[in-house]
Design a protein around this motif. Structure first.
Motif: not given
Length: 374
Positions: A144-162
Motif C-alpha cells: 500500500l505504501r508503493a500505491l500511496d506514493f504513486h497516487y500522491a504524485q497526481d495532485p497538481d497542488l498540495y495545501i498542508a494545514n501546518s
C-alpha cells in the motif's frame, strides 16, 4: 467551472471532516464524492447529494471502514470525474487517488500523509491484535505504501494545514506544499474571562494522545482535571487516576463549548500534525499547555496564548503547569489571536488568492455567504 469535492470517507466527525464541511459550504454548487457515507455519524450536508463508491454496497462497510484499506484506491480510481474542471480533495489517505482529465486541476488539502502506512506502529499499536498480526499487516502496508506514493504524485497542488505536515509531504511524497493553517468556526465558541478552577482535556483515548502522562502529573499536583472523550485506553488510564480527575466520556458540542470557555487551561500532550483543539481553546479565551512540537508551533505564541513543555513526560507537564500557574493571562487577547488568524474568513481569503494564482479561478464571494464568520 465544474467543481468536484472529494473526501476519504464520511463515516465520522473529526477535524478533517469539519474542514471538508467548510469546503462544502464555500462551494455550494460543487458535487460531493466520497468512498463511504453514513449521514448519522458525520458532518451535516442537509439534502445535498453525496456520490459514493462501490464500497458503499458492502454490508457493514461504514462501521468497519478501516478494514477496507486495500480497496480504497481502486474504488477512487473508478469514480468518473471526467466532466470536472477542478477537483478539490480533502484527505489523510486515499482521496488524492482520483482520476482527472489531463487539462483539469487537482488541488489536494492534505491533512497528513497516510499515517497508518508511514507510521504504522504508532498508529495501530493500541489495537490489541496488532502484535499478533503485525507480520501480515506489514506485508500489506508495504504494498500500500508503493500505491500511496504513486497516487500522491497526481495532485497538481498540495495545501498542508501546518509546517509539520508540509515537511512530511515533501519528505515522503517528494512534493512541495503550500501551508494554509486550517480554521475553526469561531461563531461556535464563547468567550468567558471568569474561569473556574479546573483544567480540561478534549481527546480520543488512544495511546499517542498521551493522556496517561497528563493524568500522572495531575495525580502529583492534586489539581482538578476534567477529561472528555473515549477510546481503547480509557479503562487503563482511568484505573490510575486519583479523585481529583474526572472522566466525562462523550460530551455534546454545547457542553464541550462550555468546558473550553470555563477551564483555566486546556492540555495537549500529543505530537499533533496540526490540532484544532488549541485554537478552539484560544477562541474561548483559554490558554493551552502543550507539547512544544508539531502543529502547535504554527498556532501558539509561548507565554501569550499558552506554555510549551519540551518532553512527553509527567515531569515536564508538572513543570509547565507550575510555570503556567505563575503567569497572569490576558483572556481577551488570547481570543483575539484566534479570531484574527484562524477564522474561516482568513482561511478562505488565502485559499481564494492561491486558487486565483494557480488556476485563474476566483470563487465568487456570493458562494460563501452561508459561512458564518465573526
Amino acid at each position: 467551472m465544474k467543481i468536484a469535492l472529494v473526501h476519504d470517507y464520511l463515516t465520522q466527525r473529526g477535524g478533517a471532516e469539519r474542514v471538508f464541511e467548510l469546503l462544502c459550504q464555500y462551494f455550494p454548487e460543487a458535487d460531493v464524492f466520497t468512498s463511504l457515507y453514513d449521514p448519522e455519524e458525520t458532518i451535516e450536508l442537509g439534502d445535498r447529494p453525496v456520490n459514493t463508491t462501490r464500497l458503499q454496497n458492502i454490508p457493514g462497510a461504514t462501521k468497519n471502514f478501516r478494514l477496507l484499506a486495500p480497496f480504497y484506491y481502486p474504488a477512487f480510481q473508478a469514480l468518473d470525474l471526467e466532466k470536472y474542471d477542478l477537483i478539490i480533495s480533502s484527505t489523510t489517505s486515499f482521496a488524492k487517488g482520483v482520476k482527472k482529465r489531463p487539462d483539469a486541476m487537482h488541488i489536494c488539502f492534505c491533512h497528513n500523509v497516510t499515517r497508518f502506512l508511514w507510521d504504522t506502529e504508532t498508529y495501530l499499536k493500541e489495537y490489541k491484535d496488532f502484535r499478533l498480526y503485525s507480520p501480515l499487516i506489514e506485508k500489506i502496508c508495504k504494498k500500500l505504501r508503493a500505491l500511496d506514493f504513486h497516487y500522491a504524485q497526481d495532485p497538481d497542488l498540495y495545501i498542508a494545514n501546518s509546517t509539520t505536515v508540509a515537511e512530511r509531504i515533501r519528505d515522503i511524497y517528494g512534493k512541495p506544499a503550500q501551508v494554509i493553517n486550517y480554521p475553526i468556526n469561531t461563531s461556535k465558541f464563547i468567550f468567558d474571562d471568569h474561569k473556574e478552577d479546573y483544567f480540561y482535556v478534549s481527546s480520543r483515548m488512544i495511546s499517542y494522545k498521551r493522556i496517561d502522562i497528563i493524568v500522572e502529573a495531575f495525580n502529583w499536583l492534586g489539581w482538578s482535571l476534567r477529561i472528555a472523550g473515549d477510546g481503547p485506553e480509557r479503562e487503563r488510564i482511568q484505573a490510575k487516576a486519583l479523585e481529583n480527575i474526572q472522566f466525562l466520556g462523550y460530551v455534546s458540542d454545547a457542553e464541550r463549548t462550555k468546558y473550553l470557555s470555563k477551564a483555566r487551561g486546556v492540555i495537549i500532550a500529543a505530537l499533533e500534525d496540526y490540532g484544532l483543539v488549541p485554537i478552539e481553546a484560544n477562541a474561548s479565551g483559554t490558554p493551552v499547555i502543550a507539547y512544544g512540537a508539531g502543529g502547535v508551533l504554527d498556532t501558539q505564541i509561548p507565554n501569550k496564548t499558552g506554555v510549551f513543555f519540551k518532553k512527553q513526560s509527567p515531569e515536564a507537564i508538572y513543570d509547565a503547569l507550575v510555570e503556567f500557574n505563575r503567569q497572569s493571562w490576558d483572556y481577551a487577547q488570547i481570543r483575539h489571536h484566534a479570531l484574527s488568524n484562524f477564522s474561516q474568513e482568513v482561511f478562505f481569503a488565502k485559499v481564494s488568492k492561491l486558487m486565483e494564482q494557480v488556476c485563474g479561478f476566483k470563487p465568487n464571494q456570493s458562494l460563501n455567504s452561508s459561512i458564518q464568520v465573526e
